[in-house]
Scaffold this motif. Structure first.
Motif, PDB file in Angstrom:
ATOM      1  N   VAL A  55     -14.696   2.853 -64.961  1.00 47.05           N
ATOM      2  CA  VAL A  55     -14.323   4.264 -64.875  1.00 47.05           C
ATOM      3  C   VAL A  55     -14.212   4.644 -63.395  1.00 47.05           C
ATOM      4  CG1 VAL A  55     -14.837   6.591 -65.697  1.00 47.05           C
ATOM      5  CG2 VAL A  55     -15.739   4.616 -66.942  1.00 47.05           C
ATOM      6  N   THR A  56     -13.028   5.045 -62.958  1.00 49.92           N
ATOM      7  CA  THR A  56     -12.815   5.407 -61.556  1.00 49.92           C
ATOM      8  C   THR A  56     -11.945   6.655 -61.466  1.00 49.92           C
ATOM      9  OG1 THR A  56     -10.713   4.280 -61.104  1.00 49.92           O
ATOM     10  CG2 THR A  56     -12.704   2.921 -61.094  1.00 49.92           C
ATOM     11  N   ASP A  57     -11.824   7.178 -60.244  1.00 50.51           N
ATOM     12  CA  ASP A  57     -10.905   8.286 -60.040  1.00 50.51           C
ATOM     13  C   ASP A  57      -9.516   7.745 -59.691  1.00 50.51           C
ATOM     14  OD1 ASP A  57     -10.913   7.583 -57.349  1.00 50.51           O
ATOM     15  OD2 ASP A  57     -12.312   9.159 -56.770  1.00 50.51           O
ATOM     16  N   ALA A  58      -8.575   8.657 -59.420  1.00 50.11           N
ATOM     17  CA  ALA A  58      -7.175   8.279 -59.256  1.00 50.11           C
ATOM     18  C   ALA A  58      -6.915   7.419 -58.026  1.00 50.11           C
ATOM     19  CB  ALA A  58      -6.311   9.543 -59.191  1.00 50.11           C
ATOM     20  N   GLY A  59      -7.799   7.450 -57.051  1.00 52.96           N
ATOM     21  CA  GLY A  59      -7.585   6.692 -55.829  1.00 52.96           C
ATOM     22  C   GLY A  59      -7.577   5.188 -56.029  1.00 52.96           C
ATOM     23  N   TYR A  60      -8.074   4.707 -57.166  1.00 53.66           N
ATOM     24  CA  TYR A  60      -8.156   3.272 -57.437  1.00 53.66           C
ATOM     25  C   TYR A  60      -7.012   2.768 -58.301  1.00 53.66           C
ATOM     26  CZ  TYR A  60     -12.930   3.707 -55.686  1.00 53.66           C
ATOM     27  OH  TYR A  60     -14.027   3.958 -54.898  1.00 53.66           O
ATOM     28  N   GLU A  61      -6.084   3.647 -58.647  1.00 43.16           N
ATOM     29  CA  GLU A  61      -5.032   3.237 -59.574  1.00 43.16           C
ATOM     30  C   GLU A  61      -4.000   2.341 -58.903  1.00 43.16           C
ATOM     31  OE1 GLU A  61      -1.975   5.180 -62.811  1.00 43.16           O
ATOM     32  OE2 GLU A  61      -2.024   6.001 -60.788  1.00 43.16           O
ATOM     33  N   SER A  62      -3.733   1.199 -59.514  1.00 45.79           N
ATOM     34  CA  SER A  62      -2.655   0.312 -59.097  1.00 45.79           C
ATOM     35  C   SER A  62      -2.407  -0.672 -60.231  1.00 45.79           C
ATOM     36  CB  SER A  62      -3.005  -0.451 -57.815  1.00 45.79           C
ATOM     37  OG  SER A  62      -3.974  -1.454 -58.061  1.00 45.79           O
ATOM     38  N   SER A  76     -10.008  -0.178 -68.882  1.00 43.50           N
ATOM     39  CA  SER A  76      -9.812   0.707 -67.732  1.00 43.50           C
ATOM     40  C   SER A  76      -9.819   2.170 -68.160  1.00 43.50           C
ATOM     41  CB  SER A  76      -8.497   0.381 -67.024  1.00 43.50           C
ATOM     42  OG  SER A  76      -7.391   0.626 -67.862  1.00 43.50           O
ATOM     43  N   TYR A  77     -10.593   2.943 -67.448  1.00 44.68           N
ATOM     44  CA  TYR A  77     -10.588   4.403 -67.579  1.00 44.68           C
ATOM     45  C   TYR A  77     -10.295   4.954 -66.175  1.00 44.68           C
ATOM     46  CZ  TYR A  77     -12.681   3.997 -72.226  1.00 44.68           C
ATOM     47  OH  TYR A  77     -12.926   3.706 -73.543  1.00 44.68           O
ATOM     48  N   ILE A  78      -9.078   4.665 -65.700  1.00 43.40           N
ATOM     49  CA  ILE A  78      -8.663   5.089 -64.370  1.00 43.40           C
ATOM     50  C   ILE A  78      -7.737   6.290 -64.509  1.00 43.40           C
ATOM     51  CG2 ILE A  78      -7.476   4.424 -62.254  1.00 43.40           C
ATOM     52  CD1 ILE A  78      -8.167   1.530 -62.845  1.00 43.40           C
ATOM     53  N   LYS A  79      -8.072   7.362 -63.846  1.00 45.57           N
ATOM     54  CA  LYS A  79      -7.248   8.562 -63.934  1.00 45.57           C
ATOM     55  C   LYS A  79      -5.955   8.352 -63.154  1.00 45.57           C
ATOM     56  CE  LYS A  79      -8.553  12.332 -61.803  1.00 45.57           C
ATOM     57  NZ  LYS A  79      -9.297  13.578 -61.476  1.00 45.57           N
ATOM     58  N   PRO A  80      -4.784   8.519 -63.786  1.00 47.82           N
ATOM     59  CA  PRO A  80      -3.510   8.362 -63.077  1.00 47.82           C
ATOM     60  C   PRO A  80      -3.398   9.322 -61.896  1.00 47.82           C
ATOM     61  CG  PRO A  80      -3.161   8.404 -65.454  1.00 47.82           C
ATOM     62  CD  PRO A  80      -4.594   8.779 -65.222  1.00 47.82           C
ATOM     63  N   GLN A  81      -2.686   8.901 -60.879  1.00 45.59           N
ATOM     64  CA  GLN A  81      -2.570   9.712 -59.672  1.00 45.59           C
ATOM     65  C   GLN A  81      -1.855  11.033 -59.913  1.00 45.59           C
ATOM     66  OE1 GLN A  81      -0.871   7.256 -56.597  1.00 45.59           O
ATOM     67  NE2 GLN A  81      -2.541   5.786 -56.639  1.00 45.59           N
ATOM     68  N   PHE A  82      -0.997  11.077 -60.932  1.00 44.59           N
ATOM     69  CA  PHE A  82      -0.261  12.308 -61.215  1.00 44.59           C
ATOM     70  C   PHE A  82      -0.962  13.166 -62.271  1.00 44.59           C
ATOM     71  CE2 PHE A  82       1.094   9.470 -64.563  1.00 44.59           C
ATOM     72  CZ  PHE A  82       1.247  10.301 -65.676  1.00 44.59           C
ATOM     73  N   TYR A  83      -2.174  12.803 -62.668  1.00 49.26           N
ATOM     74  CA  TYR A  83      -2.845  13.426 -63.812  1.00 49.26           C
ATOM     75  C   TYR A  83      -2.957  14.943 -63.682  1.00 49.26           C
ATOM     76  CZ  TYR A  83      -6.370  14.362 -67.384  1.00 49.26           C
ATOM     77  OH  TYR A  83      -7.054  14.866 -68.468  1.00 49.26           O
ATOM     78  N   GLU A  84      -3.383  15.416 -62.526  1.00 49.04           N
ATOM     79  CA  GLU A  84      -3.547  16.856 -62.337  1.00 49.04           C
ATOM     80  C   GLU A  84      -2.199  17.534 -62.113  1.00 49.04           C
ATOM     81  OE1 GLU A  84      -6.273  18.305 -62.952  1.00 49.04           O
ATOM     82  OE2 GLU A  84      -7.545  16.511 -63.058  1.00 49.04           O
ATOM     83  N   LYS A  85      -1.319  16.885 -61.343  1.00 50.04           N
ATOM     84  CA  LYS A  85      -0.027  17.490 -61.036  1.00 50.04           C
ATOM     85  C   LYS A  85       0.845  17.654 -62.268  1.00 50.04           C
ATOM     86  CE  LYS A  85       0.462  16.048 -56.206  1.00 50.04           C
ATOM     87  NZ  LYS A  85       1.299  15.298 -55.236  1.00 50.04           N
TER      88      LYS A  85
END
Length: 254
Positions: A55-62, A76-85
């Motif tokens: 589980v990570t925040d969007a900064g780890y997404e790749s 993986s429970y990685i928040k996509p970088q565009f999740y909030e936008k």
């Protein structure tokens, strides 16, 4: 820095489970993306069991991180970088975004807001700093000439082009579905409380804001001592507050 200046620093990574720090690593990488795999490898090497959920925040997404997690039988429970936008009206109304275009799976084509098709024109390979190779598909609009909304869609003088890693899109979709499940929401909330909360306690309550030593090895030793002290204090607090029961996430470890 807010004044646009740079200062020498270390990228400090921690893993937290059940309110305890279970892993520490020091990196010279500016981006969190390239720190995740080395950190997970160190956890696998040092810990007797492997964590099931990452589980990570969007900064780890790749794409590289998604693939690594999947290949090691983890989720993986990685928040996509565009999740909030993507929740904003501005994002939803942006016709230039691939996410706002219709995709024709049968013909492997994207369809723009005016119904014109972006056709597959070939593949290219991109190599990351770590050596990971991503295969990217290039799409180009059949004809942007005379388009009434071209200035809102692209800055290109010719036809609009987009580049898409199909594997990345696929892995991101899976992770997005994971984080939006009831369990995923709880895990993300728990990560925010535990990981961010740990940094908050160390920086604010303990007043630890800069390292006294220099060099990655020395800095890691210094923070390991700090983490050990943190865990002892956490254990003490759990004892006096009668909270020594198993973590509700203990089942998430293989």
């Amino acid at each position: 820095m807010r004044n646009s200046q740079l200062k020498p620093a270390y990228n400090l990574q921690i893993g937290v489970e059940g309110e305890y720090i279970v892993g520490v690593d020091i990196s010279n990488e500016r981006s969190d993306q390239l720190t995740l795999i080395p950190f997970l490898e160190k956890l696998d090497e040092k810990l007797p069991k492997k964590f099931k959920n990452i589980v990570t925040d969007a900064g780890y997404e790749s794409e590289e991180n998604y693939v690594y997690i999947e290949e090691h039988d983890q989720t993986s429970y990685i928040k996509p970088q565009f999740y909030e936008k993507q929740k904003t009206k501005k994002f939803k109304s942006d016709i230039s975004k691939r996410e706002n275009m219709e995709y024709d799976y049968e013909n492997d084509e994207y369809i723009c807001t005016l119904g014109r098709r972006l056709k597959n024109i070939g593949l290219i390979n991109r190599t990351s700093k770590s050596g990971y190779i991503t295969q990217v598909t290039k799409y180009e609009c059949e004809n942007c000439e005379g388009c009434s909304v071209k200035n809102k869609c692209t800055k290109a003088k010719g036809n609009k082009q987009i580049q898409v890693s199909k594997k990345f899109v696929e892995k991101r979709k899976v992770s997005f579905e994971n984080i939006t499940t009831p369990e995923g929401i709880i895990l993300r909330m728990n990560r925010s409380i535990q990981a961010e909360g740990t940094f908050g306690v160390i920086k604010e309550d303990h007043g630890f804001r800069r390292f006294l030593l220099r060099g990655s090895v020395n800095v890691k030793i210094e923070f390991l001592l700090k983490a050990l002290a943190y865990n002892i204090a956490k254990l003490h607090n759990k004892i006096i507050s009668n909270r020594l029961g198993c973590s509700i996430f203990i089942k998430e470890i293989l």
